[in-house]
Motif scaffolding. Structure first.
Motif, PDB file in Angstrom:
ATOM      1  N   CYS A 172       0.833  -1.200   0.000  1.00  0.00           N
ATOM      2  CA  CYS A 172       0.000   0.000   0.000  1.00  0.00           C
ATOM      3  C   CYS A 172       0.867   1.249   0.000  1.00  0.00           C
ATOM      4  N   SER A 173       0.283   2.346  -0.463  1.00  0.00           N
ATOM      5  CA  SER A 173       0.993   3.618  -0.471  1.00  0.00           C
ATOM      6  C   SER A 173       1.130   4.155   0.945  1.00  0.00           C
ATOM      7  N   SER A 174       1.898   5.203   1.091  1.00  0.00           N
ATOM      8  CA  SER A 174       2.209   5.765   2.397  1.00  0.00           C
ATOM      9  C   SER A 174       0.940   6.119   3.157  1.00  0.00           C
ATOM     10  N   GLY A 175       0.838   5.641   4.395  1.00  0.00           N
ATOM     11  CA  GLY A 175      -0.307   5.940   5.245  1.00  0.00           C
ATOM     12  C   GLY A 175      -1.425   4.935   5.141  1.00  0.00           C
ATOM     13  N   GLN A 176      -1.504   4.215   4.006  1.00  0.00           N
ATOM     14  CA  GLN A 176      -2.550   3.218   3.847  1.00  0.00           C
ATOM     15  C   GLN A 176      -2.113   1.892   4.469  1.00  0.00           C
ATOM     16  N   ILE A 177      -3.107   1.070   4.802  1.00  0.00           N
ATOM     17  CA  ILE A 177      -2.855  -0.238   5.405  1.00  0.00           C
ATOM     18  C   ILE A 177      -3.724  -1.256   4.680  1.00  0.00           C
ATOM     19  N   SER A 178      -3.180  -2.421   4.473  1.00  0.00           N
ATOM     20  CA  SER A 178      -3.936  -3.499   3.839  1.00  0.00           C
ATOM     21  C   SER A 178      -4.894  -4.101   4.860  1.00  0.00           C
ATOM     22  N   SER A 179      -6.164  -4.141   4.529  1.00  0.00           N
ATOM     23  CA  SER A 179      -7.190  -4.640   5.449  1.00  0.00           C
ATOM     24  C   SER A 179      -7.178  -6.163   5.487  1.00  0.00           C
ATOM     25  N   PRO A 180      -7.930  -6.778   6.420  1.00  0.00           N
ATOM     26  CA  PRO A 180      -8.032  -8.254   6.415  1.00  0.00           C
ATOM     27  C   PRO A 180      -8.570  -8.801   5.105  1.00  0.00           C
ATOM     28  N   ASN A 181      -9.307  -7.971   4.359  1.00  0.00           N
ATOM     29  CA  ASN A 181      -9.788  -8.401   3.045  1.00  0.00           C
ATOM     30  C   ASN A 181      -8.852  -7.956   1.923  1.00  0.00           C
ATOM     31  N   CYS A 182      -7.636  -7.530   2.328  1.00  0.00           N
ATOM     32  CA  CYS A 182      -6.561  -7.198   1.385  1.00  0.00           C
ATOM     33  C   CYS A 182      -6.943  -6.045   0.462  1.00  0.00           C
ATOM     34  N   GLN A 183      -7.496  -4.986   1.048  1.00  0.00           N
ATOM     35  CA  GLN A 183      -7.772  -3.753   0.342  1.00  0.00           C
ATOM     36  C   GLN A 183      -7.010  -2.621   1.020  1.00  0.00           C
ATOM     37  N   CYS A 184      -6.320  -1.810   0.234  1.00  0.00           N
ATOM     38  CA  CYS A 184      -5.552  -0.702   0.807  1.00  0.00           C
ATOM     39  C   CYS A 184      -6.479   0.455   1.152  1.00  0.00           C
ATOM     40  N   SER A 185      -6.412   0.941   2.380  1.00  0.00           N
ATOM     41  CA  SER A 185      -7.266   2.051   2.789  1.00  0.00           C
ATOM     42  C   SER A 185      -6.694   2.699   4.033  1.00  0.00           C
ATOM     43  N   TYR A 186      -7.361   3.765   4.460  1.00  0.00           N
ATOM     44  CA  TYR A 186      -6.965   4.502   5.660  1.00  0.00           C
ATOM     45  C   TYR A 186      -7.947   4.143   6.775  1.00  0.00           C
ATOM     46  N   PRO A 187      -7.570   3.253   7.692  1.00  0.00           N
ATOM     47  CA  PRO A 187      -8.521   2.832   8.728  1.00  0.00           C
ATOM     48  C   PRO A 187      -8.685   3.873   9.827  1.00  0.00           C
ATOM     49  N   TYR A 188      -9.820   3.825  10.484  1.00  0.00           N
ATOM     50  CA  TYR A 188     -10.032   4.580  11.719  1.00  0.00           C
ATOM     51  C   TYR A 188      -9.478   3.725  12.850  1.00  0.00           C
ATOM     52  N   THR A 189      -8.624   4.311  13.686  1.00  0.00           N
ATOM     53  CA  THR A 189      -7.912   3.520  14.693  1.00  0.00           C
ATOM     54  C   THR A 189      -8.198   4.035  16.100  1.00  0.00           C
ATOM     55  N   GLY A 190      -7.913   3.193  17.058  1.00  0.00           N
ATOM     56  CA  GLY A 190      -8.060   3.557  18.455  1.00  0.00           C
ATOM     57  C   GLY A 190      -7.720   2.368  19.335  1.00  0.00           C
ATOM     58  N   THR A 191      -8.023   2.494  20.612  1.00  0.00           N
ATOM     59  CA  THR A 191      -7.718   1.437  21.577  1.00  0.00           C
ATOM     60  C   THR A 191      -8.974   1.024  22.305  1.00  0.00           C
ATOM     61  N   LEU A 192      -9.228  -0.271  22.309  1.00  0.00           N
ATOM     62  CA  LEU A 192     -10.322  -0.843  23.092  1.00  0.00           C
ATOM     63  C   LEU A 192      -9.797  -1.260  24.452  1.00  0.00           C
ATOM     64  N   PHE A 193     -10.559  -0.955  25.494  1.00  0.00           N
ATOM     65  CA  PHE A 193     -10.182  -1.332  26.851  1.00  0.00           C
ATOM     66  C   PHE A 193     -11.298  -2.191  27.446  1.00  0.00           C
ATOM     67  N   SER A 194     -10.925  -3.319  27.990  1.00  0.00           N
ATOM     68  CA  SER A 194     -11.880  -4.117  28.765  1.00  0.00           C
ATOM     69  C   SER A 194     -11.587  -3.885  30.245  1.00  0.00           C
ATOM     70  N   ARG A 195     -12.589  -3.399  30.987  1.00  0.00           N
ATOM     71  CA  ARG A 195     -12.382  -3.063  32.395  1.00  0.00           C
ATOM     72  C   ARG A 195     -12.435  -4.286  33.301  1.00  0.00           C
ATOM     73  N   VAL A 196     -13.085  -5.316  32.857  1.00  0.00           N
ATOM     74  CA  VAL A 196     -13.189  -6.550  33.641  1.00  0.00           C
ATOM     75  C   VAL A 196     -12.774  -7.690  32.735  1.00  0.00           C
ATOM     76  N   ILE A 197     -11.638  -8.276  33.014  1.00  0.00           N
ATOM     77  CA  ILE A 197     -11.108  -9.333  32.153  1.00  0.00           C
ATOM     78  C   ILE A 197     -11.577 -10.682  32.689  1.00  0.00           C
ATOM     79  N   SER A 198     -12.414 -11.345  31.920  1.00  0.00           N
ATOM     80  CA  SER A 198     -12.981 -12.618  32.364  1.00  0.00           C
ATOM     81  C   SER A 198     -12.137 -13.812  31.961  1.00  0.00           C
ATOM     82  N   PHE A 199     -10.977 -13.544  31.386  1.00  0.00           N
ATOM     83  CA  PHE A 199     -10.095 -14.638  30.981  1.00  0.00           C
ATOM     84  C   PHE A 199      -8.662 -14.190  31.203  1.00  0.00           C
ATOM     85  N   SER A 200      -7.722 -15.108  31.177  1.00  0.00           N
ATOM     86  CA  SER A 200      -6.320 -14.766  31.426  1.00  0.00           C
ATOM     87  C   SER A 200      -5.385 -15.255  30.333  1.00  0.00           C
TER      88      SER A 200
END
Length: 954
Positions: A425-453
């Motif tokens: 992909c060109s600069s800034g783009q990322i290949s998606s799980p479906n192998c398409q180059c695009s600019y994804p919206y990103t962030g961080t998911l937080f789980s406050r209660v972890i039910s597994f280890s």
């Protein structure tokens, strides 16, 4: 008559249109006024019709503004009191705009139709306004991840329609508000399902009236506050509870027996308190998945029978809970179990894990017990069994056994392509799980209660990915796919963090409406997440909306002309580049001997030449001349790094030249870091850099000459310098001052990352100088306050939080300095004969006794000259520095101040430039030959496990 009636109807229509126009204009004026101070407003906000001209982020009903969705827009400014003029507003989402600062205006209470208020992950501060209790229609309030301070306003109790109350991750303090004197409290919120108040500074006890059988709560999160007293038995009345987090407080007394009434509870966190009495009886709580009772002072007992009878339990944490006796084999044979952590108890006998190899069990951590044998039914068992610091691991050749080695963990995960090959992909783009180059919206998911280890279990993340895609598409959002990566358990919050990327469909980039809608759907909890990840929250990144799109209206003629012009320009540029390259090659050849940085620039892996402030470049020929061709007679030290030579420059200045051996040369990046840092910092307690040599494959550093070796030399007896208590205080003060300069006066701040006794040098008056900046890092991102980097340092001095999170802060240096302080007191290495100095001090330390009962481990020489006045305060300060969590450690400036107070107590003047009792020491006159201060006996990198260093507050 008919004409009169028609005229009347026209008059009514005119008045209706007039009222509508006035209301519409008021909303437009309100938006204009509201956003006057905002930067980065959506470019579509033009004209005077926010409802009819497609203003992004604005939704209207009957020409009235009812919704503002502007998450992740990089807005900068304040929330104006003019927000009150949007009288029909029912939804306001300004989340993930770190540039929004200031307070929430009191006038927000005039938005009487507001139902959803989302201000997550901004930079709002000050008190939460009491007027927020006037929002009677509000059912979703999320103010988490800001900088709010002050008390929780009792008027929140007026929000009788609230379902989601999230005030966590702020700086709120004071008590939990309860009804009194005609003011409603939180116990009146009978429709609320979520009380999220964790990671604040709340104090006092939990009032018994907070809980009742009429409540609908499923999540009560009060973790990491300053709450005390006992846990009220009324909690057993809230039968709907699914998750309880009371960990990280100061609760005492017994766990109420009524807790066993919570038959719907899946996650119970009570760790890191002062609970006592018997372990709680959790028999019959058959939905429990995660139980953590660690680090409390329960009565001694055997492992309770309920621990072997919870079929859905994934994680059992009973570290430091006074368990004793044999471990029942049935404990390990539960079908859902993933981790059992029973560290720091008195469990003994033979460990038998039965058929644990056939289920999901990944970890059995029994570190620091008294296990004497291990029955291995299956020699190829996959379970990670940890028996470090048990009797079984004291046997001959025990260190070769896998279970006697420090555990390593890996939770790497990244979404894989869906049966396709990723595209370049060109600069800034990322290949998606479906192998398409695009600019994804990103962030961080937080789980406050972890039910597994088992954070390495891909099935959890795949289920979460499918839930996300399904939920986005069910909301008609333009989402093609999502990816998850870097699962990480943050030890300071005990949240699970995941990097999220959301990829667009039908285009390579989201527009503003797409981003704001995606952010809103996530933050307003409209996603149907798997139960093991609930409750969650999200922090979105700023999205780059400005793409360079070609004009679709361009004519073919214009395109052809443009191509021809571009080709002509390209040919001219190529011709100019060839001419320039030929001339540049000749210029480089001519100036190679004149410009000291040519050799640096020509090395393809070296990057740009270092930016120096005061240090000079030496050629290899110069240094050969000054050292008599690196004669052995001029060698003053050697180590894993290479050799150190003493030399005298033509100016008469004595220097020490550290010459890297071929096999131990740093990468040019680290070498450049040390050069640049040392050349730009100037302080009497930091070693000065005179210059460097990067020539003909050589790496050499030229330092000021420090005659009296390292602090390690003096403490270990390798030198003839004997340090009394007064001198040790002076050394501690000097080293602390040097570190404070790096942390607070250097611009940008510098984290040393390798503070240890062999990197503290002593000059002719035994003044301390901090040396060796090869691992140092610049703290250029002051907003985050940390640098995420590969773990490096020296075992024994390494900050456990940095080791776990890879987030390096100034407090990492504070931890290392705390270990150094203990080294000054004991003259012992941090890890000596398998014993860790921090743990050794903890084990014998008794603050009620003279010298804290440390007589057995204090360096005997301390007492030979003068009594060690202030030693107790010095040790207490050291133990504060080595607390497990960085937030609990003092800053280096605070450390300096406290050391100076201790010096005054010992009769020293902390402002004196030199200690009048300290004689200048001439090493050569004594006939001694010290190992030179620039030696490196230890290696840099360390990636092994780290012993627990939890210290109770003094």
């Amino acid at each position: 008559m008919e004409q009169v009636f028609q005229a009347f109807l026209l008059l009514l229509l005119y008045q209706s249109l007039l009222v509508s126009a006035q209301s519409f204009y008021r909303d437009f004026s309100s938006l204009q006024s509201l956003t006057e101070s905002w930067q980065n407003k959506p470019p579509s906000w033009v004209g005077s019709d926010p409802c009819g001209r497609g203003w992004e982020g604005i939704e209207c009903t009957n020409s009235r503004v009812t919704s503002i969705l502007l998450a992740s827009m990089n807005l900068v400014g304040k929330l104006s009191s003019d927000i009150q003029l949007l009288s029909e507003l029912d939804t306001l989402d300004l989340s993930y705009n770190k540039g929004l600062t200031g307070t929430i205006p009191q006038e927000i209470g005039n938005l009487r139709k507001l139902k959803t208020l989302l201000l997550v992950g901004c930079s709002f501060s000050g008190s939460i306004p009491a007027s927020i209790g006037s929002l009677q229609q509000l059912d979703f309030l999320a103010l988490n991840y800001n900088q709010f301070s002050g008390n929780i306003p009792p008027t929140v109790g007026n929000l009788t329609n609230i379902i989601w109350l999230d005030l966590s991750d702020n700086q709120l303090e004071g008590p939990i508000p309860i009804s009194k004197a005609g003011v409603l409290g939180l116990e009146k919120l009978l429709t609320a399902k979520h009380f999220h108040l964790g990671n604040n500074r709340l104090s006092g006890g939990i009032p018994a009236q907070l809980f009742s059988s009429n409540m609908s709560l499923i999540h009560v999160l009060l973790n990491n506050n300053q709450l005390n007293g006992s846990i009220p038995n009324t909690i057993g009345r809230v039968n709907s509870l699914q998750a309880v987090r009371f960990d990280g407080n100061q609760f005492s007394g017994s766990v109420p027996s009524t807790i066993s009434n919570l038959r719907n509870l899946g996650d119970l966190y009570l760790s890191n308190n002062k609970l006592n009495g018997s372990l709680p009886d959790l028999t019959g709580m058959n939905l429990l998945a995660y139980v953590d009772l660690s680090n409390n002072t329960f009565d001694s007992s055997v492992i309770p029978s309920w621990a072997s009878n919870l079929s859905l339990m994934t994680t059992l944490m009973l570290e430091n809970t006074n368990l004793q006796g044999q471990i029942p084999v049935s404990l390990f044979n539960q079908p859902s179990l993933e981790s059992v952590v029973l560290k720091g108890n008195q469990l003994n006998g033979t460990l038998d894990i039965g058929n644990a190899n056939s289920n999901r069990l990944q970890l059995i951590d029994l570190e620091n017990n008294t296990i004497t044998d291990f029955t291995q039914k299956n020699m190829n068992y996959k379970v990670s069994v940890v028996l470090v610091r048990n009797r079984i691991c004291l046997e001959a050749e025990a260190s070769t056994k896998r279970y006697c080695q420090e555990p390593t963990s890996s939770s790497l995960y990244s979404t894989q392509p869906n049966n396709c090959s990723p595209l370049p992909c060109s600069s800034g783009q990322i290949s998606s799980p479906n192998c398409q180059c695009s600019y994804p919206y990103t962030g961080t998911l937080f789980s406050r209660v972890i039910s597994f280890s088992d954070l390495g279990n891909a099935s959890y993340y795949k289920e979460l990915e499918q839930s996300l895609v399904t939920a986005f598409q069910s909301q008609n959002l333009p989402v093609d796919s999502v990816s998850l990566s870097n699962p990480f358990r943050n030890p300071s919050t005990d949240y699970l963090q995941l990097s999220l990327k959301v990829f667009p469909s039908s285009s390579d980039r989201f527009n503003r409406t797409g981003v704001s809608n995606i952010a809103f759907v996530i933050s307003s909890q409209l996603l149907n997440f798997p139960n093991f990840f609930l409750p969650y929250f999200f922090i979105g990144d700023v999205y780059g909306f400005d793409a360079a799109y070609g004009s679709k209206k361009s004519s073919h003629t214009g395109l052809i002309v443009g191509v021809v012009v571009a080709v002509v320009i390209l040919l001219v540029l190529v011709l100019l580049a060839v001419i320039y390259a030929v001339r540049q090659r000749k210029r480089v050849k001519r100036s190679a001997e004149l410009n000291p940085f040519v050799n640096w620039e020509l090395n393809k892996n070296s990057g740009k030449a270092p930016q120096l402030k005061g240090a000079r470049w030496f050629s290899l020929e110069d240094l050969k001349k000054y050292t008599n061709n690196f004669s052995e007679d001029n060698t003053v030290g050697s180590g894993g790094y290479g050799k150190v030579y003493r030399a005298v420059l033509p100016t008469g200045e004595q220097v020490a030249i550290k010459r890297a051996a071929k096999e131990s040369m740093q990468g040019s990046g680290e070498f450049k870091t040390e050069i640049e840092l040392l050349s730009r910092v100037h302080h009497k307690n930091l070693v000065s850099l005179a210059g460097f040599c990067f020539d003909k494959g050589e790496q050499m550093l030229v330092y000021e000459y420090i005659p009296n070796g390292t602090l390690m030399d003096s403490l270990s007896g390798k030198s003839e310098i004997k340090m009394d208590w007064m001198r040790r205080l002076k050394v501690a003060q000097g080293a602390a001052r040097g570190l404070t300069y790096l942390h607070e006066l250097a611009d940008p701040p510098i984290i040393h990352r390798d503070i240890k006794s062999s990197n503290i040098l002593l000059d002719e008056r035994l003044n301390a100088k901090v040396a060796d900046f090869g691992l140092s890092k610049l703290l250029v991102d002051t907003e985050r306050g940390h640098v995420t980097t590969q773990v490096k340092g020296t075992m024994g001095y390494l900050d456990p939080e940095y080791y776990m999170t890879q987030q390096l802060t100034e407090k990492s240096d504070v931890y290392s300095f705390g270990v150094l302080m203990l080294e000054l007191v004991t003259a012992r290495r941090p890890i000596e004969k398998g014993k860790y100095i921090v743990r050794e001090v903890q084990n014998v330390m008794d603050t009620s006794k003279e010298l804290f009962n440390l007589h057995s481990i204090i360096d005997p020489f301390i007492n030979k000259v003068t009594p060690p006045h202030g030693l107790e305060k010095f040790v207490a300060l050291a133990m504060r520095c080595v607390r497990e969590y960085a937030a609990q450690r003092p800053s280096m400036a605070e450390v300096v101040k406290e050391i100076e107070n201790i010096m005054e107590l010992a009769g020293l003047n902390p402002t004196s430039e030199s200690d009048p009792t300290t004689e200048e020491i001439d090493v050569e006159a004594r006939g001694g030959k010290l190992r030179h201060p620039y030696d490196h006996q230890e290696g840099f990198s360390y990636s092994g496990p780290f012993p627990s260093t939890k210290v109770e507050p003094q």
